[in-house]
Scaffold this active site. Structure first.
Site, PDB file in Angstrom:
ATOM      1  N   GLU A   1      -3.155  -9.869   4.286  1.00 28.27           N
ATOM      2  CA  GLU A   1      -3.795  -9.658   5.747  1.00 28.27           C
ATOM      3  C   GLU A   1      -4.864 -10.606   6.041  1.00 28.27           C
ATOM      4  OE1 GLU A   1      -2.452  -5.356   4.085  1.00 28.27           O
ATOM      5  OE2 GLU A   1      -3.024  -7.285   3.273  1.00 28.27           O
TER       6      GLU A   1
ATOM      7  N   GLU B   1       0.845  -1.321  -0.098  1.00 25.53           N
ATOM      8  CA  GLU B   1       0.065   0.064   0.027  1.00 25.53           C
ATOM      9  C   GLU B   1       0.914   1.307  -0.054  1.00 25.53           C
ATOM     10  OE1 GLU B   1      -3.976  -1.371   2.400  1.00 25.53           O
ATOM     11  OE2 GLU B   1      -2.112  -1.281   3.470  1.00 25.53           O
TER      12      GLU B   1
END
Length: 257
Positions: free
Chosen positions: A133, A113
């Protein structure tokens, strides 16, 4: 003790380095805050015309430090950790100069990210890329389902986020996640070479091009439109007349020019 995120500025080039190699540059609160501070410093420094974002050691960034967020309450997680990360990543993505991410190693979760806030990504051949995640029952919280979709496409975001697949550098290149793959140890040198090309271009043109592309991706679109429109209008004779009339305490006489 040195800062875990450093900033060097010289000859128009700023280099932000994640400097916590013993933790694979996993981000904690201090590092996130420093990233935000450095982004603000770069935007305030008109000499900076290109930026490199990189890491020390074996990894670019292994994501958010689980020790930093693992014990947070739901409110602390959402309103603190995630929101602060978003604010900082927004600052990085919206910096005026072009940003090149030199992925010296793995970019996972929040590390990917972070890399996606850059305009160009150069990746070393041994690096692994992914959004793991969901394997922890968590979601990508720092715009992995938003900015990543706008910049890399929903197909890529779905593949990485829903399956947790970790892809090799060459696969990342074929998917458009990175723009170039280089040999091990070569990312920073390649990023500097790319930055040299950026530095030969018109700095105002590059800044405006970046803003227009960001607006096309709905990255701070409203502010960009008003910024560019205000810059355009400020050159008009009407503005000079309006300001002059205000100073002279007289009615303005506009000519529409």
């Amino acid at each position: 003790m040195s800062d875990p995120v450093t900033l060097e500025i010289a000859d128009g080039l700023a280099i932000i380095t994640l400097a916590r190699p013993e933790k694979l540059n996993a981000l904690d609160d201090v590092m996130v805050a420093l990233l935000g501070r450095h982004a603000e410093a770069i935007d305030a420094d008109r000499s900076v015309r290109a930026v490199i974002l990189t890491g020390e050691g074996k990894a670019f960034c292994a994501g958010g430090d689980i020790v930093a967020w693992g014990g947070l309450s739901p409110l602390e997680m959402g309103q603190g950790w995630v929101r602060s990360g978003h604010r900082v990543f927004d600052k990085l993505a919206r910096m005026k100069p072009p940003v090149i991410a030199a992925l010296n190693g793995h970019a996972l979760g929040g590390g990917l990210e972070l890399a996606v806030t850059a305009d160009i990504r150069i990746c070393e051949v041994q690096a692994k890329i992914g959004l793991p995640e969901s394997g922890l029952g968590m979601i990508p919280g720092w715009s992995g389902t938003q900015r990543l979709v706008k910049r890399l496409g929903g197909r890529v975001a779905r593949r990485l986020a829903l399956t947790g697949e970790i892809v090799a550098a060459e696969t990342a290149l074929s998917l458009g996640i990175v723009d170039q793959v280089v040999e091990k140890g070569g990312a920073l040198a390649a990023a500097k070479a790319m930055a040299e090309r950026v530095l030969t271009r018109g700095p105002v043109a590059n800044m405006v091009v970046k803003q227009l592309i960001n607006a096309a991706e709905d990255e701070d679109r409203a502010a960009i439109l008003e910024t560019l429109a205000t810059s355009l209008v400020s050159y008009t004779d009407d503005v000079k007349e309006g300001v002059g009339a205000f100073k002279d305490k007289r009615p303005p006489s506009y000519r529409g020019s």
